[in-house]
Design an enzyme around this catalytic site. Structure first.
Site, short mmCIF file in Angstrom:
data_model
loop_
_atom_site.label_atom_id
_atom_site.label_comp_id
_atom_site.label_asym_id
_atom_site.label_seq_id
_atom_site.Cartn_x
_atom_site.Cartn_y
_atom_site.Cartn_z
N LYS A 91 0.85 -1.20 0.00
CA LYS A 91 0.00 0.00 0.00
C LYS A 91 0.88 1.25 0.00
O LYS A 91 0.69 2.16 -0.78
CB LYS A 91 -0.91 -0.03 1.23
CG LYS A 91 -1.87 1.14 1.30
CD LYS A 91 -2.87 0.96 2.44
CE LYS A 91 -3.70 2.23 2.58
NZ LYS A 91 -4.71 2.15 3.64
N GLU B 223 10.43 -4.61 4.80
CA GLU B 223 10.53 -6.01 4.36
C GLU B 223 10.26 -6.12 2.86
O GLU B 223 11.01 -6.77 2.11
CB GLU B 223 9.50 -6.88 5.10
CG GLU B 223 9.75 -7.05 6.58
CD GLU B 223 9.07 -5.98 7.42
OE1 GLU B 223 8.85 -4.85 6.92
OE2 GLU B 223 8.77 -6.27 8.59
N GLY C 189 -4.98 -2.11 4.79
CA GLY C 189 -4.16 -3.22 4.29
C GLY C 189 -4.78 -4.58 4.59
O GLY C 189 -4.88 -5.44 3.70
N ARG C 190 -5.25 -4.78 5.81
CA ARG C 190 -5.76 -6.11 6.18
C ARG C 190 -7.14 -6.40 5.59
O ARG C 190 -7.64 -7.52 5.71
CB ARG C 190 -5.76 -6.26 7.70
CG ARG C 190 -6.48 -5.17 8.46
CD ARG C 190 -6.14 -5.22 9.95
NE ARG C 190 -6.68 -4.11 10.71
CZ ARG C 190 -6.09 -2.93 10.87
NH1 ARG C 190 -4.95 -2.69 10.26
NH2 ARG C 190 -6.63 -1.99 11.62
N GLU D 132 -5.11 -6.89 14.63
CA GLU D 132 -4.61 -5.57 14.28
C GLU D 132 -5.76 -4.55 14.35
O GLU D 132 -5.53 -3.36 14.52
CB GLU D 132 -3.97 -5.59 12.88
CG GLU D 132 -2.96 -4.47 12.66
CD GLU D 132 -2.12 -4.63 11.40
OE1 GLU D 132 -0.95 -5.02 11.50
OE2 GLU D 132 -2.63 -4.35 10.30
N HIS E 9 -4.96 -33.52 17.01
CA HIS E 9 -3.80 -34.29 17.48
C HIS E 9 -2.72 -33.38 18.02
O HIS E 9 -1.56 -33.79 18.14
CB HIS E 9 -3.27 -35.16 16.33
CG HIS E 9 -4.30 -36.14 15.85
ND1 HIS E 9 -4.46 -37.38 16.40
CD2 HIS E 9 -5.28 -36.00 14.91
CE1 HIS E 9 -5.48 -38.00 15.80
NE2 HIS E 9 -6.00 -37.18 14.90
N LYS F 279 8.99 -0.56 14.51
CA LYS F 279 9.62 -0.20 13.22
C LYS F 279 10.67 0.88 13.44
O LYS F 279 11.77 0.81 12.88
CB LYS F 279 8.56 0.35 12.25
CG LYS F 279 7.60 -0.70 11.71
CD LYS F 279 6.68 -0.07 10.66
CE LYS F 279 5.54 -0.98 10.29
NZ LYS F 279 4.56 -0.38 9.39
O1 F6P Z 1 3.02 -3.09 9.84
C1 F6P Z 1 1.68 -3.31 9.69
C2 F6P Z 1 1.20 -2.93 8.32
O2 F6P Z 1 1.09 -1.55 8.22
C3 F6P Z 1 -0.12 -3.62 8.01
O3 F6P Z 1 -1.20 -2.96 8.50
C4 F6P Z 1 -0.06 -3.72 6.52
O4 F6P Z 1 -0.96 -4.65 6.04
C5 F6P Z 1 1.38 -4.13 6.33
O5 F6P Z 1 2.08 -3.38 7.31
C6 F6P Z 1 1.96 -3.91 4.97
O6 F6P Z 1 1.89 -2.57 4.58
P1 F6P Z 1 2.12 -2.15 3.08
O7 F6P Z 1 1.06 -2.77 2.25
O8 F6P Z 1 2.05 -0.65 3.07
O9 F6P Z 1 3.48 -2.63 2.66
#
Ligand code: F6P
Length: 545
Positions: free
Chosen positions: A212, A218, A272-273, A358, A389, A511
């Site tokens: 987003k 990452e 995002g979620r 979240e 199990h 972060k």
């Molecule tokens: O760190 C949490 C978050 O902001 C989530 O809410 C989001 O889904 C994820 O990181 C990834 O964010 P982006 O789509 O901006 O890379």
């Protein structure tokens, strides 16, 4: 604003829990033998049996009173009509527009636009572009830089840009075009990318950089590694044929070197979620095909219509949310298990963990005050029968109260011998065992010849509450309805707990600190100014790495 616990409706539920909290499900079924056929609700192909909950005929009406007192109906309308209910970020919350019908109109005022506009129109513009692109890749018309057909698609994203689309792809994998491999890389641990790329040919690989913000550490690290891997073999000019982006941030996409012509957009009003229905679902669409993706949206839309219009006492998301509130706030449960009896749903609980935790993992109410009541529970789970199990022992005989959702399907997507009958026999048996248990006096009827000293160990207290969700088949429509059911359930709980469900400030501190620590890990002689634990750990890492 009146505090939730001061509401008369909250107090009525507290007294009700004292009055009936000691009742066992055995007593409840004895007193009301027909409740199994009555405490049910059905919508969009999902049949919900909530009779195996620790409730009487009075409980749901009392919970509905609480929902009314919290202004649930108005809150639902506010979301569906584009109010800026995400107040801490001053944004509308319109994931429901992502699955609205093409002709629907939902006006939104976004911060990056001067005028309000119809969100649904933009949604369908992007969906149409996605469909065109997916068809090109799937049919082999979209070729890599060397003229080879795309055989591998790698979605690079994390959190909502990974969990939702991966979950949906896995759930609907049996609809996929098997000669197109779909992978998801999320972890900044290089192992994830390295293992995924093993044996892949760059000439046949397409990366979807899905973020987003297009700034997530990452994802950007993985995207750069992917680009290096590709450029090493095919050269820089190959990038446009092998990289597309999904983002709200055109400038950042361009800065990374992806042509914005190959960018699929979404908007600030999609959290995002909650974004798997948008362009974030591009990898899912490439896997299962546009028709199935659109059928999934249709299922989501049907559930939204049900949620918006059905009376609360027959409204699936509302009922499930209120029962969750009952356990969380009045009976002392602090987790909730999600137990799908379908291997295709093996990432369902993982995705729900983000969507639920979240959203409602907050301890400050909308007025900025510390809440005096419990908010979001710990969400966890695994598919049955595997879980049986592993951790079911604790649900059956442990000391903790763990309400659970059992999700099952009448028809298997892979009808092999009697596998499905065995799977579903376990499904039904588990909720029965959890509810009714096995009293000590009956242990010998079931486990014949049990010596007296083992009887307490082999007895089951029962009274473990469950919801059962039963549907015909895990098809795209049902999948969409199921996911929208949970999204809407989470919304309802946020309203009851009076928290802002659509921000996630709780992820920020880590972060910021990580970026400081990263500098220290890379520096020659860093001046460590953390606490003694963190300093020593960093020093040890530097010595051993
Ligand atoms: O760190 C949490 C978050 O902001 C989530 O809410 C989001 O889904 C994820 O990181 C990834 O964010 P982006 O789509 O901006 O890379």
């Amino acid at each position: 604003m009146t505090k939730r616990i001061e509401l008369p409706q909250w107090k009525a539920l507290a007294s009700h829990s004292e009055a009936i909290g000691g009742l066992h499900l055995r007593q409840l079924f004895f007193a009301d033998p027909e409740r199994g056929g009555r405490m049910v609700a059905e919508a969009c192909g999902l049949y919900l049996d909530y009779s195996k909950n620790r409730i009487t005929a009075e409980t749901l009406p009392l919970l509905v009173d609480l929902a009314d007192a919290c202004g649930l109906q108005q809150a639902i309308e506010a979301m569906f009509t584009g109010d800026h209910i995400n107040q801490t970020e001053d944004r509308a919350v319109l994931h429901v527009a992502l699955r609205a019908a093409r002709e629907a109109v939902i006006k939104v005022k976004a911060s990056d636009e001067k005028k309000s506009y119809n969100a649904v129109k933009r949604v369908w513009q992007v969906l149409d572009e996605m469909v065109k692109f997916a068809n090109k890749v799937r049919s082999g018309k979209w070729l890599g830089a060397t003229g080879q057909r795309i055989r591998n698609v790698v979605n690079v994203g994390i959190g909502g840009s990974d969990l939702g689309p991966k979950m949906a792809y896995e759930a609907l994998k049996c609809y996929s075009q098997r000669d197109l491999r779909i992978e998801f890389v999320s972890n900044v641990d290089g192992t994830h990318m390295a293992e995924t790329l093993q044996g892949m040919d760059p000439a046949e690989t397409l990366f979807i950089i899905c973020s987003k913000t297009f700034t997530t550490q990452e994802t950007m690290t993985n995207a750069e590694t992917a680009r290096d891997w590709l450029v090493d073999v095919l050269g820089k000019d190959a990038v446009p044929k092998h990289f597309v982006a999904v983002s709200t941030a055109a400038k950042e996409v361009e800065a990374f070197g992806i042509d914005t012509a190959n960018m699929f957009g979404f908007w600030e009003w999609v959290g995002g979620r909650y974004s798997m229905w948008s362009a974030v679902g591009l990898a899912t669409m490439l896997g299962i095909g546009p028709e199935n993706f659109l059928a999934m949206l249709e299922g989501g839309r049907a559930m939204d219509d049900h949620f918006r219009t059905a009376p609360f006492a027959q409204n699936l998301p509302v009922i499930m949310a209120l029962l969750g509130v009952w356990y969380n706030n009045f009976l002392g449960a602090d987790s909730h298990a999600i137990l799908p009896y379908d291997q295709y749903l093996h990432r369902f609980a993982a995705h729900l963990q983000q969507v639920d935790m979240e959203s409602n993992g907050k301890s400050v109410d909308k007025d900025g005050h510390r809440v005096a009541w419990q908010t979001g529970p710990v969400i966890w789970g695994e598919p049955g029968t595997n879980g049986q199990h592993a951790f079911y022992q604790l649900i059956h005989q442990g000391t903790k109260l763990i309400p659970a959702d059992f999700i099952g399907f009448c028809k298997s997507q892979n009808p092999l011998g009697d596998h499905h009958a065995k799977l579903m026999a376990n499904f039904f048996a588990q909720t029965e065992a959890l509810a009714f248990g096995l009293p000590e006096e009956k242990v010998n009827e079931v486990f014949k010849g049990t010596p007296a000293e083992l009887v307490p160990h082999k007895a089951f207290e029962g009274n473990r509450p469950t919801n059962t969700l039963l549907a015909t088949k895990l098809d795209p429509y049902t999948m969409g309805a199921l996911m929208a059911l949970y999204e809407n359930k989470i919304f309802v709980q946020g309203v009851i707990w009076n928290v802002f469900s659509f921000d996630q400030w709780g992820v920020q501190l880590g972060k910021v600190l990580a970026s400081q620590v990263l500098k220290e890990l890379k520096a020659e002689a860093p001046d460590l100014k953390h606490d003694s634990s963190t300093n020593t750990l960093i020093q040890r890492f530097r010595q051993m790495a």
